[in-house]
Write an enzyme that holds these catalytic residues in place. Sequence first.
Site, PDB file in Angstrom:
ATOM      1  N   ARG A  31       0.923  -1.137  -0.085  1.00 43.73           N
ATOM      2  CA  ARG A  31      -0.022   0.005   0.120  1.00 43.73           C
ATOM      3  C   ARG A  31       0.893   1.224  -0.063  1.00 43.73           C
ATOM      4  O   ARG A  31       0.538   2.211  -0.662  1.00 43.73           O
ATOM      5  CB  ARG A  31      -0.956   0.268   1.253  1.00 43.73           C
ATOM      6  CG  ARG A  31      -1.689   1.318   1.414  1.00 43.73           C
ATOM      7  CD  ARG A  31      -2.739   1.429   2.291  1.00 43.73           C
ATOM      8  NE  ARG A  31      -2.807   0.454   3.338  1.00 43.73           N
ATOM      9  CZ  ARG A  31      -2.233   0.568   4.311  1.00 43.73           C
ATOM     10  NH1 ARG A  31      -1.363   1.650   4.769  1.00 43.73           N
ATOM     11  NH2 ARG A  31      -2.224  -0.333   5.469  1.00 43.73           N
ATOM     12  N   TYR A  84     -16.332  17.754 -14.837  1.00 39.11           N
ATOM     13  CA  TYR A  84     -16.859  16.294 -14.978  1.00 39.11           C
ATOM     14  C   TYR A  84     -18.005  16.406 -13.569  1.00 39.11           C
ATOM     15  O   TYR A  84     -17.499  16.778 -12.658  1.00 39.11           O
ATOM     16  CB  TYR A  84     -15.629  15.520 -14.915  1.00 39.11           C
ATOM     17  CG  TYR A  84     -16.239  14.153 -14.361  1.00 39.11           C
ATOM     18  CD1 TYR A  84     -16.940  13.175 -15.018  1.00 39.11           C
ATOM     19  CD2 TYR A  84     -15.750  13.512 -13.122  1.00 39.11           C
ATOM     20  CE1 TYR A  84     -17.290  12.158 -14.823  1.00 39.11           C
ATOM     21  CE2 TYR A  84     -16.122  12.365 -12.976  1.00 39.11           C
ATOM     22  CZ  TYR A  84     -16.987  11.368 -13.592  1.00 39.11           C
ATOM     23  OH  TYR A  84     -17.298  10.187 -13.284  1.00 39.11           O
ATOM     24  N   ASP A 156      -7.133  19.798 -13.631  1.00 43.00           N
ATOM     25  CA  ASP A 156      -7.493  18.597 -14.307  1.00 43.00           C
ATOM     26  C   ASP A 156      -7.080  18.562 -15.526  1.00 43.00           C
ATOM     27  O   ASP A 156      -7.707  19.018 -16.474  1.00 43.00           O
ATOM     28  CB  ASP A 156      -8.894  18.234 -13.926  1.00 43.00           C
ATOM     29  CG  ASP A 156      -9.326  16.798 -14.514  1.00 43.00           C
ATOM     30  OD1 ASP A 156      -8.560  16.143 -15.043  1.00 43.00           O
ATOM     31  OD2 ASP A 156     -10.580  16.348 -13.876  1.00 43.00           O
ATOM     32  N   LYS A 181      -8.469   7.503 -18.928  1.00 48.93           N
ATOM     33  CA  LYS A 181      -8.748   8.140 -20.026  1.00 48.93           C
ATOM     34  C   LYS A 181      -7.345   8.155 -21.100  1.00 48.93           C
ATOM     35  O   LYS A 181      -6.916   7.026 -21.481  1.00 48.93           O
ATOM     36  CB  LYS A 181      -9.146   9.560 -19.935  1.00 48.93           C
ATOM     37  CG  LYS A 181     -10.247   9.581 -18.842  1.00 48.93           C
ATOM     38  CD  LYS A 181     -11.444   9.110 -19.181  1.00 48.93           C
ATOM     39  CE  LYS A 181     -12.730   8.748 -18.061  1.00 48.93           C
ATOM     40  NZ  LYS A 181     -12.679   9.458 -16.921  1.00 48.93           N
TER      41      LYS A 181
HETATM   42  C1  LIG Z   1     -12.179  15.280 -16.702  1.00 52.39           C
HETATM   43  C2  LIG Z   1     -12.315  14.121 -15.482  1.00 52.39           C
HETATM   44  N1  LIG Z   1     -11.933  14.355 -14.445  1.00 52.39           N
HETATM   45  C3  LIG Z   1     -11.968  13.151 -13.339  1.00 52.39           C
HETATM   46  C4  LIG Z   1     -12.526  11.822 -13.618  1.00 52.39           C
HETATM   47  C5  LIG Z   1     -12.641  10.914 -12.648  1.00 52.39           C
HETATM   48  O1  LIG Z   1     -11.892   9.555 -13.079  1.00 52.39           O
HETATM   49  P1  LIG Z   1     -12.221   8.161 -12.812  1.00 52.39           P
HETATM   50  O2  LIG Z   1     -13.345   7.882 -13.435  1.00 52.39           O
HETATM   51  O3  LIG Z   1     -11.034   7.798 -13.086  1.00 52.39           O
HETATM   52  O4  LIG Z   1     -12.360   8.494 -11.220  1.00 52.39           O
HETATM   53  C6  LIG Z   1     -13.121  11.890 -15.191  1.00 52.39           C
HETATM   54  C7  LIG Z   1     -14.161  10.888 -15.376  1.00 52.39           C
HETATM   55  O5  LIG Z   1     -14.602  10.590 -16.431  1.00 52.39           O
HETATM   56  C8  LIG Z   1     -13.101  13.051 -16.019  1.00 52.39           C
HETATM   57  O6  LIG Z   1     -13.823  12.900 -17.118  1.00 52.39           O
END
Ligand SMILES: Cc1ncc(COP(=O)(O)O)c(C=O)c1O
Length: 362
Positions: A31, A84, A156, A181
Site C-alpha cells: 500500500r 466532470y 485536471d 482516459k
Molecule cells: C475530466 C475528468 N476528471 C476526473 C474524472 C474521474 O476519473 P475516474 O473515473 O477515473 O475516477 C473523469 C471521469 O470521467 C473525468 O472525465
Amino acid sequence: MTGAVVPPIYATSTFAQDGVGGLRGGYEYARSANPTRTALEECLAALEGGVRGFAFASGLAAEDTLLRAIGKPGAHVVIPDDAYGGTWRLFARVHEPWGLSATAVPLTDLAAVEAAVRPETTVVWIETPTNPLLRVADIEAIAEIAHAAGALVVVDNTFASPYLQQPLALGADVVVHSTTKYCGGHSDVIGGALVVKDPGLVERLEFFQNAIGGVPSPFDCWLVLRGLRTLAVRMERHCDNAEQVAAFLEGDRRVASVFYPGLSDHAGHDLAKRQMRRFGGMVSFAAAGGEQAALDVCARTRVFTLAESLGGVESLIEHPGRMTHASVAGTELEVPADLVRLSVGIEDAEDLIADLDQALGS
Ligand SMILES: Cc1ncc(COP(=O)(O)O)c(C=O)c1O
C-alpha cells in the site's frame, strides 16, 4: 535489476526485510509503495514536468486524497461551472458536508474568478478543456489570481493529457489525471494520478496516499504505463480525426453548434493554440432537433460505441445530460439536453464521419 525492458508486475503485498527495518530499496508493504507503481509514478512526474507523481485507484480517489491533504473544514474552493459531474459531486456531496465550501464560476471569465476568490480560498480548481463543453481556461492568468490570494492551483489535465498540455509549466501547483482516459488509452483500466511541482507538498501527499490507501494494483499500474508508451502517437491521431469530425459537423444542417477548441470560431481557440500543442480528441455538438435528436444519434451509431468514458483508441458517443453528467442535473453545472459528446478514437476518419452522417438521420 534484471534488464527487463518492460517494468515487471510486482504482484506482492509485502517485502522481505533484512533484519527489522532493513528495507530493500525502501519497499516495505505494497500500500505504501510497489516497484511497478514507482515506475508509473516516475513516468507521470517526468511527463508533466513535476517533482513527484502519485498513482491512485481512480481519478476520483486521486482528487479525494488531494482535497483531504490540502483542504480542511472551513476551507473554500473555486471550481469550474462546467466540469466532470463526478468532480462536482465529490465537492458538493462528499466534502461540503465535512465543512468545505465551493463556488462554481465560469473559468473563461477572469473577473468572475477574481471575484470568487476569498481570504479562506485554499484551491482554485481548473478543468481545461472542460467536460463536456470543451471550454478553455487560461491557466497562467488564473494561477496569477490564485497565487496572489495564497491559493493553490489544481488543473485536471485529463482531457488534454500531458502530451498536449503541461499545466505545471504554466503556473499550476498540482495536476490531476483520470488515467482511465488518454494516459491508459485502451479503455481497460481505471486509474488516477496527481503530479506536484512543489517538494513541500510531496511528504504530505505521500502520507495521505498511504494513510487513506486508495492505491492502484500493480497490474493496473502496468496497464497505464503500457498506455503511456504510445501516448504521443495516439494523441496525434486523436487530434487528426477530431479535427476532421469537427469540420464535418460544423458544416451540417442537422447540427446546431459544435464545441471544439480547434475550430477558429471557438471562443477559446487562440488561448488553446497558446497553451496546448494541439486541440485534443474530444468534440461535443448540439443536435439541431433538440434532446430527442441527440438521443437518436446516440442510438444509431455503429462505429462509435454508446458508452461513458473517453480517451481510448475506440470512438465513443454519449449523451452527457443523461449519462456522465446526470449527477449535476438541476444544479448550476447542468448540461444542455441537446448535447452529444464524442470521444474521437484512432480509427479511419472516413469511417467515423460516415457513421455520424448516417446516425444524424435525414
Ligand atoms: C475530466 C475528468 N476528471 C476526473 C474524472 C474521474 O476519473 P475516474 O473515473 O477515473 O475516477 C473523469 C471521469 O470521467 C473525468 O472525465
